[in-house]
Design a protein around this motif. Structure first.
Motif, PDB file in Angstrom:
ATOM      1  N   SER A  12      51.141  -7.917   5.560  1.00  0.00           N
ATOM      2  CA  SER A  12      50.949  -6.940   4.475  1.00  0.00           C
ATOM      3  C   SER A  12      52.019  -5.850   4.525  1.00  0.00           C
ATOM      4  N   GLY A  13      52.263  -5.205   3.379  1.00  0.00           N
ATOM      5  CA  GLY A  13      53.263  -4.133   3.319  1.00  0.00           C
ATOM      6  C   GLY A  13      54.669  -4.706   3.311  1.00  0.00           C
ATOM      7  N   SER A  76      48.620  -3.847  -2.631  1.00  0.00           N
ATOM      8  CA  SER A  76      47.495  -3.999  -3.556  1.00  0.00           C
ATOM      9  C   SER A  76      46.823  -2.660  -3.817  1.00  0.00           C
ATOM     10  N   ARG A  80      42.610  -0.625  -2.272  1.00  0.00           N
ATOM     11  CA  ARG A  80      42.386   0.763  -1.827  1.00  0.00           C
ATOM     12  C   ARG A  80      41.022   1.287  -2.285  1.00  0.00           C
ATOM     13  N   GLY A 104      51.237  -5.744   9.930  1.00  0.00           N
ATOM     14  CA  GLY A 104      51.892  -4.905   8.925  1.00  0.00           C
ATOM     15  C   GLY A 104      52.146  -3.491   9.417  1.00  0.00           C
ATOM     16  N   GLY A 105      52.471  -2.614   8.469  1.00  0.00           N
ATOM     17  CA  GLY A 105      52.791  -1.222   8.801  1.00  0.00           C
ATOM     18  C   GLY A 105      51.577  -0.312   8.749  1.00  0.00           C
ATOM     19  N   GLY A 107      50.212   1.620   6.419  1.00  0.00           N
ATOM     20  CA  GLY A 107      49.317   1.443   5.273  1.00  0.00           C
ATOM     21  C   GLY A 107      48.402   0.245   5.499  1.00  0.00           C
ATOM     22  N   SER A 108      48.975  -0.826   6.017  1.00  0.00           N
ATOM     23  CA  SER A 108      48.186  -2.032   6.281  1.00  0.00           C
ATOM     24  C   SER A 108      47.106  -1.758   7.325  1.00  0.00           C
ATOM     25  N   ARG A 110      45.618   1.118   7.687  1.00  0.00           N
ATOM     26  CA  ARG A 110      44.563   1.868   6.973  1.00  0.00           C
ATOM     27  C   ARG A 110      43.618   0.886   6.283  1.00  0.00           C
ATOM     28  N   GLY A 111      44.205  -0.145   5.698  1.00  0.00           N
ATOM     29  CA  GLY A 111      43.394  -1.182   5.055  1.00  0.00           C
ATOM     30  C   GLY A 111      42.509  -1.888   6.078  1.00  0.00           C
ATOM     31  N   ALA A 114      39.551   0.123   6.951  1.00  0.00           N
ATOM     32  CA  ALA A 114      38.520   0.133   5.903  1.00  0.00           C
ATOM     33  C   ALA A 114      37.588  -1.071   6.065  1.00  0.00           C
ATOM     34  N   THR A 128      56.940  -3.388  11.208  1.00  0.00           N
ATOM     35  CA  THR A 128      57.668  -2.622  10.195  1.00  0.00           C
ATOM     36  C   THR A 128      59.003  -2.238  10.809  1.00  0.00           C
ATOM     37  N   ARG A 174      62.045   6.119   5.153  1.00  0.00           N
ATOM     38  CA  ARG A 174      61.748   7.177   4.183  1.00  0.00           C
ATOM     39  C   ARG A 174      61.306   8.484   4.833  1.00  0.00           C
ATOM     40  N   ARG A 257      66.128  -5.746   6.507  1.00  0.00           N
ATOM     41  CA  ARG A 257      64.813  -6.366   6.666  1.00  0.00           C
ATOM     42  C   ARG A 257      64.873  -7.853   6.990  1.00  0.00           C
TER      43      ARG A 257
HETATM   44  P1  ATP Z   1      55.689  -0.530   5.434  1.00  0.00           P
HETATM   45  O1  ATP Z   1      55.607   0.525   6.494  1.00  0.00           O
HETATM   46  O2  ATP Z   1      56.669  -1.577   5.808  1.00  0.00           O
HETATM   47  O3  ATP Z   1      55.852   0.009   4.040  1.00  0.00           O
HETATM   48  P2  ATP Z   1      52.830  -0.669   5.129  1.00  0.00           P
HETATM   49  O4  ATP Z   1      51.817  -1.561   5.725  1.00  0.00           O
HETATM   50  O5  ATP Z   1      52.787   0.785   5.539  1.00  0.00           O
HETATM   51  O6  ATP Z   1      54.246  -1.306   5.412  1.00  0.00           O
HETATM   52  P3  ATP Z   1      51.821   0.061   2.493  1.00  0.00           P
HETATM   53  O7  ATP Z   1      52.295  -0.302   1.137  1.00  0.00           O
HETATM   54  O8  ATP Z   1      51.715   1.492   2.840  1.00  0.00           O
HETATM   55  O9  ATP Z   1      52.740  -0.752   3.520  1.00  0.00           O
HETATM   56  O10 ATP Z   1      50.363  -0.583   2.701  1.00  0.00           O
HETATM   57  C1  ATP Z   1      50.123  -1.968   2.450  1.00  0.00           C
HETATM   58  C2  ATP Z   1      48.802  -2.145   1.741  1.00  0.00           C
HETATM   59  O11 ATP Z   1      47.724  -1.670   2.575  1.00  0.00           O
HETATM   60  C3  ATP Z   1      48.642  -1.329   0.444  1.00  0.00           C
HETATM   61  O12 ATP Z   1      49.234  -1.963  -0.660  1.00  0.00           O
HETATM   62  C4  ATP Z   1      47.127  -1.262   0.304  1.00  0.00           C
HETATM   63  O13 ATP Z   1      46.608  -2.447  -0.263  1.00  0.00           O
HETATM   64  C5  ATP Z   1      46.657  -1.183   1.765  1.00  0.00           C
HETATM   65  N1  ATP Z   1      46.356   0.226   2.083  1.00  0.00           N
HETATM   66  C6  ATP Z   1      47.225   1.232   2.318  1.00  0.00           C
HETATM   67  N2  ATP Z   1      46.589   2.395   2.533  1.00  0.00           N
HETATM   68  C7  ATP Z   1      45.257   2.134   2.402  1.00  0.00           C
HETATM   69  C8  ATP Z   1      44.062   2.904   2.511  1.00  0.00           C
HETATM   70  N3  ATP Z   1      44.116   4.216   2.779  1.00  0.00           N
HETATM   71  N4  ATP Z   1      42.879   2.281   2.350  1.00  0.00           N
HETATM   72  C9  ATP Z   1      42.820   0.967   2.083  1.00  0.00           C
HETATM   73  N5  ATP Z   1      43.900   0.176   1.968  1.00  0.00           N
HETATM   74  C10 ATP Z   1      45.109   0.721   2.128  1.00  0.00           C
END
Ligand code: ATP
Length: 324
Positions: A12-13, A76, A80, A104-105, A107-108, A110-111, A114, A128, A174, A257
């Motif tokens: 993911s991410g 996605s 969220r 994933g990173g 954000g992933s 955080r998912g 959840a 990442t 970033r 990447r």
């Molecule tokens: P990178 O650091 O390479 O960008 P990442 O995993 O941080 O990777 P994000 O786009 O931040 O990438 O997160 C990936 C996905 O995780 C999001 O598109 C979303 O579906 C899910 N996600 C992120 N934050 C949340 C949250 N707070 N709650 C639920 N799902 C989340």
């Protein structure tokens, strides 16, 4: 907790080199332990579409050395939301999934949290290139990205010294200057610009001019994507200020990447994948695998998503000193 019989894996991410190596490790370790493995396509987006199917040991063959992710990755918005997460839980239940590994990173992660909060056994693996995550010294993909950047700097230096030029090289990151700082040390940069240490155009110009006056044949300036000065803005200012060198820009972009994962990333991805499955089978959940010292250990996802990784200002100072 009931026994984990079927493990799903998703990426993911942003993609990172070594994700495939990790998918392979998760699948083979689970299959070796007599569990079923499900590959979910395109991260949480694919999960919400029910885009998943069994992975066997042969399907993850021949990918250990390939960059990107065979499962695909996505972002996605629906996931969220509460409704999205409830739907995801229902789909996983319908497919008989007892535990999930999320690669994933932040954000992933955080998912992943959840879903863990809704009672699903889940373990994260950090991948990442930015290396902006708390809880692990290195995420999967960082070492490969650094090798790509150092190759690029070596090539750009050849042409920079032939023409007595200053090259502004923009790296990804970033909010985190990790790649730029490390690139500064391993690539021998005169100046490094990172989000964590704002500078003025005048300060950068003075350093580049100083390098010129000290007889250097080129000047390498690494600009992190998230630095307080834009690369283009800096280039036009340096041209106008006449710092000795003429200026050129290279934005490394998505090249950072891609590519074959390095030996370090393959080893890290294999170790983390195996440990993630071991953790699920041992009844652990709501954790991420982290490289702490030389060991791969579980760290709470609650900390990963709330704590900030500290900037590498020691390396930043080292890059400055070694530019002498
Ligand atoms: P990178 O650091 O390479 O960008 P990442 O995993 O941080 O990777 P994000 O786009 O931040 O990438 O997160 C990936 C996905 O995780 C999001 O598109 C979303 O579906 C899910 N996600 C992120 N934050 C949340 C949250 N707070 N709650 C639920 N799902 C989340």
């Amino acid at each position: 907790m009931s026994e984990i019989k079927r493990i799903a894996v998703l990426t993911s991410g942003g993609d990172a080199p070594g994700m495939n190596t990790c998918i392979r490790a998760v699948a083979r370790c689970a299959l070796y332990n007599g569990r079923d493995v499900i590959g979910i396509r395109d991260g949480y987006e694919g999960l919400l579409l029910g885009a998943m199917g069994p992975l066997d040991a042969r399907e993850v063959g021949g990918i250990i050395q390939r960059g990107g992710t065979i499962l695909g990755t996505a972002r996605s918005e629906e996931f969220r939301t509460e409704a999205g997460q409830l739907k995801a839980m229902q789909i996983l239940k319908e497919h008989g999934v007892d535990g999930v590994v999320v690669i994933g990173g932040d954000g992933s992660m955080r998912g992943a949290r959840a879903l863990a909060a809704r009672g699903l056994p889940i373990v994260g693996v950090p991948a990442t290139i930015d290396n902006d995550m708390w809880g692990t010294n290195m995420a999967i993909g960082v070492d490969t990205a650094l090798n790509t950047i150092s190759d690029a700097i070596d090539k750009l230096r050849d042409t920079a010294s032939s023409h007595r030029r200053a090259f502004l090289i923009e790296t990804m990151g970033r909010n985190c200057g990790y790649l730029a700082v490390m690139a500064g040390v391993i690539g021998g940069a005169e100046v490094v610009l990172i989000p964590e240490a704002p500078v003025t155009i005048e300060e950068v110009a003075a350093k580049v001019e100083d390098a010129y006056k000290r007889g250097k044949t080129h000047s390498i300036v690494i600009v992190s994507e998230g630095a307080n000065i834009l690369t283009t803005e800096l280039a036009s200012a340096l041209e106008k200020m006449d710092v000795g060198f003429s200026t050129r820009i290279t934005i490394l972009g998505h090249i950072q990447r891609g590519g074959r994962p390095t030996a370090f990333d393959r080893l890290l991805a294999s170790r983390m994948g195996v440990k993630a499955v071991d953790a699920l089978l041992a009844g652990q959940t709501d954790v991420m695998m982290g490289l702490r010292g030389r060991e791969v250990e579980p760290v709470p996802l609650a900390d990963v998503v709330t704590r900030q990784r500290e900037a590498n200002l020691d390396y930043y100072e080292m890059a400055k000193m070694l530019a002498f």
